[in-house]
Design an enzyme around this catalytic site. Structure first.
Site, PDB file in Angstrom:
ATOM      1  CB  CYS A   1      -0.947   0.008   1.184  1.00 20.36           C
ATOM      2  SG  CYS A   1      -1.950  -1.460   1.275  1.00 20.36           S
TER       3      CYS A   1
ATOM      4  CG  HIS B   1      -3.229   3.218   2.266  1.00 20.03           C
ATOM      5  ND1 HIS B   1      -3.944   2.856   1.140  1.00 20.03           N
ATOM      6  CD2 HIS B   1      -3.115   2.091   3.025  1.00 20.03           C
ATOM      7  CE1 HIS B   1      -4.231   1.566   1.223  1.00 20.03           C
ATOM      8  NE2 HIS B   1      -3.752   1.081   2.347  1.00 20.03           N
TER       9      HIS B   1
ATOM     10  CG  ASN C   1      -6.675  -1.189   1.845  1.00 20.01           C
ATOM     11  OD1 ASN C   1      -6.074  -0.713   0.881  1.00 20.01           O
ATOM     12  ND2 ASN C   1      -6.057  -1.697   2.896  1.00 20.01           N
TER      13      ASN C   1
HETATM   14  N1  ACO Z   1     -17.428  -9.105  10.863  1.00 19.29           N
HETATM   15  C1  ACO Z   1     -17.761  -9.354  12.133  1.00 19.29           C
HETATM   16  N2  ACO Z   1     -16.863  -9.627  13.094  1.00 19.29           N
HETATM   17  C2  ACO Z   1     -15.570  -9.654  12.746  1.00 19.29           C
HETATM   18  C3  ACO Z   1     -15.155  -9.391  11.430  1.00 19.29           C
HETATM   19  C4  ACO Z   1     -16.142  -9.119  10.469  1.00 19.29           C
HETATM   20  N3  ACO Z   1     -15.855  -8.855   9.193  1.00 19.29           N
HETATM   21  N4  ACO Z   1     -13.811  -9.472  11.375  1.00 19.29           N
HETATM   22  C5  ACO Z   1     -13.398  -9.758  12.617  1.00 19.29           C
HETATM   23  N5  ACO Z   1     -14.447  -9.859  13.449  1.00 19.29           N
HETATM   24  C6  ACO Z   1     -14.452 -10.145  14.860  1.00 19.29           C
HETATM   25  C7  ACO Z   1     -13.177 -10.810  15.326  1.00 19.29           C
HETATM   26  O1  ACO Z   1     -13.270 -12.189  15.092  1.00 19.29           O
HETATM   27  C8  ACO Z   1     -13.136 -10.454  16.787  1.00 19.29           C
HETATM   28  O2  ACO Z   1     -13.980 -11.363  17.490  1.00 19.29           O
HETATM   29  P1  ACO Z   1     -13.458 -12.043  18.857  1.00 19.29           P
HETATM   30  O3  ACO Z   1     -13.174 -10.872  19.764  1.00 19.29           O
HETATM   31  O4  ACO Z   1     -14.603 -12.886  19.235  1.00 19.29           O
HETATM   32  O5  ACO Z   1     -12.218 -12.779  18.447  1.00 19.29           O
HETATM   33  C9  ACO Z   1     -13.835  -9.099  16.854  1.00 19.29           C
HETATM   34  O6  ACO Z   1     -14.505  -8.939  15.604  1.00 19.29           O
HETATM   35  C10 ACO Z   1     -12.895  -7.928  17.072  1.00 19.29           C
HETATM   36  O7  ACO Z   1     -11.718  -8.104  16.330  1.00 19.29           O
HETATM   37  P2  ACO Z   1     -10.520  -7.084  16.382  1.00 19.29           P
HETATM   38  O8  ACO Z   1      -9.406  -7.651  15.606  1.00 19.29           O
HETATM   39  O9  ACO Z   1     -10.306  -6.655  17.788  1.00 19.29           O
HETATM   40  O10 ACO Z   1     -11.168  -5.851  15.634  1.00 19.29           O
HETATM   41  P3  ACO Z   1     -10.478  -4.474  15.389  1.00 19.29           P
HETATM   42  O11 ACO Z   1     -11.272  -3.418  16.054  1.00 19.29           O
HETATM   43  O12 ACO Z   1      -9.011  -4.534  15.623  1.00 19.29           O
HETATM   44  O13 ACO Z   1     -10.687  -4.295  13.818  1.00 19.29           O
HETATM   45  C11 ACO Z   1      -9.547  -4.532  11.749  1.00 19.29           C
HETATM   46  C12 ACO Z   1     -10.156  -5.241  12.918  1.00 19.29           C
HETATM   47  C13 ACO Z   1     -10.615  -3.712  11.064  1.00 19.29           C
HETATM   48  C14 ACO Z   1      -9.013  -5.562  10.772  1.00 19.29           C
HETATM   49  C15 ACO Z   1      -8.415  -3.608  12.247  1.00 19.29           C
HETATM   50  O14 ACO Z   1      -7.567  -4.314  13.083  1.00 19.29           O
HETATM   51  C16 ACO Z   1      -7.618  -3.007  11.126  1.00 19.29           C
HETATM   52  O15 ACO Z   1      -8.124  -2.247  10.318  1.00 19.29           O
HETATM   53  N6  ACO Z   1      -6.308  -3.265  11.066  1.00 19.29           N
HETATM   54  C17 ACO Z   1      -5.450  -2.734  10.047  1.00 19.29           C
HETATM   55  C18 ACO Z   1      -5.648  -3.526   8.802  1.00 19.29           C
HETATM   56  C19 ACO Z   1      -5.085  -2.884   7.586  1.00 19.29           C
HETATM   57  O16 ACO Z   1      -5.086  -1.691   7.439  1.00 19.29           O
HETATM   58  N7  ACO Z   1      -4.657  -3.725   6.657  1.00 19.29           N
HETATM   59  C20 ACO Z   1      -4.275  -3.314   5.387  1.00 19.29           C
HETATM   60  C21 ACO Z   1      -2.879  -2.841   5.341  1.00 19.29           C
HETATM   61  S1  ACO Z   1      -2.547  -2.262   3.787  1.00 19.29           S
HETATM   62  C22 ACO Z   1      -1.907  -3.472   2.748  1.00 19.29           C
HETATM   63  O17 ACO Z   1      -0.716  -3.583   2.595  1.00 19.29           O
HETATM   64  C23 ACO Z   1      -2.850  -4.377   1.975  1.00 19.29           C
END
Ligand code: ACO
Length: 310
Positions: free
Chosen positions: A112, A235, A265
């Site tokens: 990214c 981004h 994204n």
């Molecule tokens: N729908 C419903 N529930 C979900 C989903 C979903 N799509 N995805 C995860 N959950 C659940 C999890 O299983 C977890 O449940 P649990 O507590 O029972 O285990 C709960 O939701 C909370 O999960 P968290 O990981 O704590 O959620 P968080 O608030 O951290 O959000 C997210 C997750 C959105 C992925 C966040 O961590 C994030 O955006 N991280 C950065 C990711 C990113 O930017 N990646 C791209 C980088 S760029 C590249 O190079 C491609």
């Protein structure tokens, strides 16, 4: 001599996949996706459309916008982690399809942050007088490396392309400062096996720290203050990450570009897609200071400050 953006274009596939569509495919909800990520829908390319096809559409618009012809292009740099094939590169495919007869061509792999890496590569060739016009493309067909059974990742990504033509611009305009970086020890948090694998929490922590820090650094390097920023183009990975960087820069919400709700994204394409969006909304004028910042798998990051205008 300064290198700046002299033409820009983008392409987004027509097919829209909404959060409600995803609710029917996996155990998730519109509410969860919207509140955790800011995403409402994303675009998905069809089976006949690969990265080079989207890149071609965006590139054609950027070249027309720049008022040059494909034969004028000295080099093509495409940032992508989803090329049609490992080789030939998307840039070589573009070179042929565009008829950019004299252009050198290579792809950049920095996830990214790739578009910023590509722009800085171009800047250096232009400012050393080696080349005049360089096409920089950010394109991803992330849907082909998404595990549609993994709700942790499938809800985040979208397909699309953005392209700029970079060339010499008048004094005081163009790229004013930049920062590029990498931390390979974090490679384990975000990588492609067959599909995208991600430790969301670790990537989140890294992104919040890096986006804020790099944005502040490029302003400092350019001798600018936070008040000088006309528009901030981060981004588009997660609205909460973007918001934290905006707050670090002490900018009001209207100064941050936000396209994540519509496109998700799109990795290396998200910054150029957002620039076009802001231009079309009349939010970028000549001499405006723009800060762009990206982070991604690698881990990689990149930021730049640019004064708009030719
Ligand atoms: N729908 C419903 N529930 C979900 C989903 C979903 N799509 N995805 C995860 N959950 C659940 C999890 O299983 C977890 O449940 P649990 O507590 O029972 O285990 C709960 O939701 C909370 O999960 P968290 O990981 O704590 O959620 P968080 O608030 O951290 O959000 C997210 C997750 C959105 C992925 C966040 O961590 C994030 O955006 N991280 C950065 C990711 C990113 O930017 N990646 C791209 C980088 S760029 C590249 O190079 C491609």
């Amino acid at each position: 001599m300064n290198a700046g953006i002299i033409g820009i274009g983008r392409y987004l596939p027509e097919k829209i996949l909404t959060n409600h569509d995803l609710e029917k495919m996996m155990d998730t909800s519109d509410e969860w996706i919207r509140t955790r990520t800011g995403i409402e829908e994303r675009r998905i390319a069809d089976d006949q459309t690969d990265s080079s096809d989207m890149a071609f559409e965006a590139a054609q618009k950027a070249i027309a916008d720049a008022g040059i012809s494909p034969e004028d292009i000295d080099m093509i740099v495409t940032a992508t982690v989803t090329p049609d094939t490992p080789f030939p590169s998307v840039s070589c495919m573009l070179q042929d399809r565009l008829g950019a007869k004299k252009a050198a061509a290579m792809d950049v792999s920095a996830a990214c942050a790739g578009f910023i890496y590509g722009m800085i590569t171009a800047k250096n060739f232009i400012e050393t007088n080696a080349y005049k016009y360089i096409l920089v493309v950010g394109v991803e067909k992330l849907s082909k490396i998404t595990d549609w059974e993994d709700r942790n990742t499938a809800v985040l990504f979208g397909d699309g392309a953005g392209a700029v033509v970079m060339g010499p611009v008048s004094e005081g305009r163009g790229i004013l400062s930049f920062e590029l970086g990498a931390d390979g020890s974090g490679g384990k948090y975000l990588y492609q096996d067959k599909y995208i694998m991600m430790n969301g929490r670790e990537v989140f922590k890294f992104a919040v720290r890096q986006m804020g820090e790099s944005s502040v650094n490029v302003l400092e390097k350019a001798g600018l203050s936070k008040e000088d920023v006309s528009i901030f183009i981060p981004h588009q990975a997660n609205i909460r990450i973007m918001e934290s960087a905006r707050q670090r820069l002490e900018l009001p919400p209207e100064k941050m570009s936000k396209t994540i709700h519509k496109y998700g994204n799109t990795s290396s394409a998200s910054i150029p897609i957002s620039i076009v969006e802001e231009l079309e909304a009349g939010k970028i004028k000549d001499d405006d200071v723009i800060v762009m910042v990206g982070f991604g798998g690698g881990l990689t990051w990149g930021a730049l400050a640019l004064r708009w205008g030719r």
